[in-house]
Design a protein around this motif. Structure first.
Motif, PDB file in Angstrom:
ATOM      1  N   ARG A 184       2.008  -2.513   3.629  1.00  0.00           N
ATOM      2  CA  ARG A 184       2.616  -1.351   4.281  1.00  0.00           C
ATOM      3  C   ARG A 184       3.608  -1.751   5.363  1.00  0.00           C
ATOM      4  N   VAL A 228       8.029   7.364  -3.316  1.00  0.00           N
ATOM      5  CA  VAL A 228       6.677   7.928  -3.468  1.00  0.00           C
ATOM      6  C   VAL A 228       5.747   6.978  -4.224  1.00  0.00           C
ATOM      7  N   ILE A 271       7.654  11.019   4.485  1.00  0.00           N
ATOM      8  CA  ILE A 271       6.608  10.873   3.469  1.00  0.00           C
ATOM      9  C   ILE A 271       5.384  10.168   4.049  1.00  0.00           C
ATOM     10  N   ASP A 272       5.606   9.209   4.937  1.00  0.00           N
ATOM     11  CA  ASP A 272       4.487   8.500   5.549  1.00  0.00           C
ATOM     12  C   ASP A 272       3.628   9.454   6.385  1.00  0.00           C
ATOM     13  N   LEU A 279       1.471  11.298   3.892  1.00  0.00           N
ATOM     14  CA  LEU A 279       0.395  10.453   3.365  1.00  0.00           C
ATOM     15  C   LEU A 279      -0.691  10.222   4.409  1.00  0.00           C
ATOM     16  N   VAL A 303       2.569   5.214  -2.302  1.00  0.00           N
ATOM     17  CA  VAL A 303       1.207   5.509  -2.777  1.00  0.00           C
ATOM     18  C   VAL A 303       0.522   4.223  -3.234  1.00  0.00           C
ATOM     19  N   LEU A 324       1.556  16.428  -0.976  1.00  0.00           N
ATOM     20  CA  LEU A 324       2.666  15.884  -0.185  1.00  0.00           C
ATOM     21  C   LEU A 324       3.886  16.793  -0.223  1.00  0.00           C
ATOM     22  N   ARG A 342      -0.708   2.214  -0.303  1.00  0.00           N
ATOM     23  CA  ARG A 342      -1.880   2.829   0.328  1.00  0.00           C
ATOM     24  C   ARG A 342      -3.142   2.588  -0.490  1.00  0.00           C
ATOM     25  N   VAL A 356      -2.206  13.994  -5.873  1.00  0.00           N
ATOM     26  CA  VAL A 356      -1.642  13.467  -4.622  1.00  0.00           C
ATOM     27  C   VAL A 356      -0.294  14.127  -4.301  1.00  0.00           C
ATOM     28  N   VAL A 415      -5.662   9.755   0.533  1.00  0.00           N
ATOM     29  CA  VAL A 415      -5.129   9.491  -0.798  1.00  0.00           C
ATOM     30  C   VAL A 415      -6.169   8.811  -1.685  1.00  0.00           C
TER      31      VAL A 415
END
Length: 273
Positions: free
Chosen positions: A90, A76, A160-161, A164, A80, A195, A83, A191, A169
């Protein structure tokens, strides 16, 4: 629309038959007593009373909890951060998290064994050598947690992607910072709650992987629940089927509990709004 519903129901019916019939046949086989032409729960009662059942199940659940915690703590913040501050990284992070998909489990385990056996004798009193020994403690093998974190990386990353990608974000963090929140507080108070669903999905996938993983634990010589049920279901056909059903039920219960937690929190949020 009605035709679509009919086809949807037909597909669901076929899927239900595909999954339910083998399970029902397995349950009937596990409780059938051909000698007396009656049903018996002997296989299940002997299984629950077998030595090592509770210890192996507790070890698997502990491994699952620790693996989920470490995986989320690693992924995480990294995702984050990429991003917000380094979007060009990424693809690099995605590539790193996808590598376990192309590495066979046996090859990964062989590499782990090579690392664990490394170390000349004159290093036996060093902290590094003692650490290598400590992570192989059968009571709680940390080396299995390391292996499970690597195996679960691709699945947790995708879950998780997706979460997001569904929220802005950068805007959320900037809004929180403009209200006086520090950066860590903006991330964990604004944030992360957005999620929640993706984090629960990542946790569910990881728990399913840990509770069902057999190869690495067996090769490394540890006895979580999957290894225990494999070694205790070899001598009795009914017991081996009962072991499989019980294992499946435990995984389902854990996943349903995780899903129920997510639904309960969404219901509270909807009621509050």
């Amino acid at each position: 629309m009605s035709r679509l519903r009919v086809w949807r129901g037909f597909v669901l019916l076929l899927a239900g038959i595909y999954f339910a019939v083998p399970l029902a046949a397995s349950v009937l086989f596990s409780v059938d007593n051909p000698m007396t032409k009656t049903w018996s729960l002997r296989a299940y009662t002997q299984l629950l009373g077998a030595p090592g059942f509770t210890d192996s199940l507790r070890l698997s659940l502990e491994l699952a909890v620790v693996t989920v915690a470490i995986l989320l703590l690693l992924l995480v913040p990294a995702m984050v951060a990429t991003r917000l501050g380094a979007p060009k990284l990424r693809p690099v992070l995605e590539l790193i998290c996808s590598i376990p998909l192309v590495v066979p489990v046996v090859a990964l385990t062989t590499g782990i064994i090579g690392v664990l056996r490394w170390g000349p004798d004159y290093l036996s009193n060093t902290p590094l050598f003692q650490t290598i020994l400590a992570i192989q403690n059968p009571t709680f093998p940390v080396v299995l947690v390391i292996a499970y974190v690597l195996m679960a990386l691709p699945f947790a990353y995708r879950a998780i992607d997706a979460g997001l990608g569904a929220v802005d974000v950068k805007t959320l963090v900037e809004a929180a910072r403009s209200c006086g929140a520090s950066f860590p507080r903006a991330v964990f108070s604004v944030v992360v709650p957005n999620l929640r669903t993706s984090l629960l999905n990542a946790s569910a996938l990881t728990v399913a992987l840990v509770l069902g993983e057999y190869t690495t634990a067996s090769i490394l010589g540890f006895t979580p629940f999957t290894v225990w049920i494999a070694s205790n279901g070899k001598n009795d056909g009914q017991m081996s089927v009962a072991v499989s059903i019980l294992s499946l039920m435990i995984v389902w219960i854990v996943l349903l509990l995780i899903s129920a937690v997510g639904r309960e929190r969404r219901s509270r949020k909807s009621a509050a709004s």
